[in-house]
Structure formats: structure tokens, C-alpha cells
Design a protein around this motif. Structure first.
Motif, PDB file in Angstrom:
ATOM      1  N   ILE A 142      25.582  -2.303 -33.851  1.00 49.81           N
ATOM      2  CA  ILE A 142      25.423  -0.924 -34.304  1.00 49.81           C
ATOM      3  C   ILE A 142      26.314  -0.746 -35.521  1.00 49.81           C
ATOM      4  O   ILE A 142      27.518  -0.997 -35.467  1.00 49.81           O
ATOM      5  CB  ILE A 142      25.810   0.084 -33.208  1.00 49.81           C
ATOM      6  CG1 ILE A 142      24.896  -0.089 -31.992  1.00 49.81           C
ATOM      7  CG2 ILE A 142      25.743   1.513 -33.731  1.00 49.81           C
ATOM      8  CD1 ILE A 142      25.303   0.727 -30.786  1.00 49.81           C
TER       9      ILE A 142
ATOM     10  N   SER B 266      16.606  -0.122 -38.606  1.00 54.10           N
ATOM     11  CA  SER B 266      16.770  -0.885 -37.370  1.00 54.10           C
ATOM     12  C   SER B 266      15.948  -2.157 -37.430  1.00 54.10           C
ATOM     13  O   SER B 266      14.928  -2.221 -38.123  1.00 54.10           O
ATOM     14  CB  SER B 266      16.363  -0.062 -36.143  1.00 54.10           C
ATOM     15  OG  SER B 266      14.972   0.114 -36.092  1.00 54.10           O
TER      16      SER B 266
ATOM     17  N   THR C  72      20.853  -0.559 -36.867  1.00 52.57           N
ATOM     18  CA  THR C  72      21.031  -1.157 -35.538  1.00 52.57           C
ATOM     19  C   THR C  72      20.235  -2.443 -35.445  1.00 52.57           C
ATOM     20  O   THR C  72      19.187  -2.595 -36.083  1.00 52.57           O
ATOM     21  CB  THR C  72      20.586  -0.204 -34.414  1.00 52.57           C
ATOM     22  OG1 THR C  72      19.199   0.091 -34.570  1.00 52.57           O
ATOM     23  CG2 THR C  72      21.406   1.072 -34.415  1.00 52.57           C
TER      24      THR C  72
END
Length: 121
Positions: free
Chosen positions: A40, A104, A31
Motif C-alpha cells: 500500500i 492499483s 496498491t
């Protein structure tokens, strides 16, 4: 150097060399969260990153710190705007890394000038 720092270092080195090896360091469900974009999944992250890097005119890493699963950077990025100007984004980036992959990326910067230059509300 810990594992997270090694993964991040390989990612940054690939970005600087402008090859595609950085993509192999992303988790499938990676992400991205920033003031002007979100992504995403690996395909969305790659597109967002490639679109942004078309505007980048320079970058300077000020510093970074790392632990076993997180790398935090302070970086200045010079960005070309659609109006022909250049702005400097003073960013803090947070890379969460697990199992040898970037899970992420969270980016923080003052987006007021960026949004103004790019017509984003």
C-alpha cells in the motif's frame, strides 16, 4: 489506443528498459495485491516490485486488453528461486488507471509452487 493503455504501455516500456520512469506513473496511494505479497503506497509498491524483479529471468506478454481505466494482461514470468531452480508463473494482471496514474495492480496466479520454492506458508 486509449489513455489507460498508453500509461500501461509507458510503464511496461520503462520496465523493459530498466529505467526508473515507471515510478512516475504510479499514484502516491497505489496498491498492489497478489497471492504472495501486498503493498500500500508508492514506496511499498516500488520496494515490492524491485525485490520481485531481482528474481525475474524472463517474461513473455501473451496478450492484453484495455478499456478507459483498466488494462488486463496475460503474461508468463520466469523466476529464479533461492534453491537455484526456475519456475514459470502464468499470471493475469489487472492495472487500474485513473488520471494518468496507475492506482492499483492485482495479480493472480497459482502460487503453490512459488510458495513452496520460497518457503512461504
Amino acid at each position: 489506443m486509449n489513455k489507460a493503455e498508453q500509461v500501461w504501455g509507458a510503464y511496461m516500456q520503462s520496465m523493459q528498459k530498466q529505467n526508473d520512469n515507471w515510478k512516475n506513473l504510479l499514484a502516491e496511494d497505489v496498491t498492489f495485491t497478489g497471492p504472495a505479497a501486498r503493498a500500500i503506497g508508492k514506496a511499498a509498491y516500488v520496494k515490492t516490485t524491485e525485490d520481485f524483479f531481482q528474481m525475474v529471468r524472463g517474461a513473455e506478454l501473451k496478450r492484453h486488453v484495455a478499456n478507459e481505466d483498466l488494462v488486463v494482461t496475460e503474461v508468463e514470468i520466469k523466476v529464479a528461486t533461492p534453491g537455484g531452480n526456475e519456475i514459470i508463473l502464468d499470471m493475469a494482471e489487472f492495472y487500474e488507471i485513473r488520471d494518468g496514474k496507475i492506482q492499483s495492480v492485482k495479480v493472480h496466479y497459482d502460487a503453490q509452487e512459488f510458495r513452496k520454492e520460497f518457503g512461504i506458508n
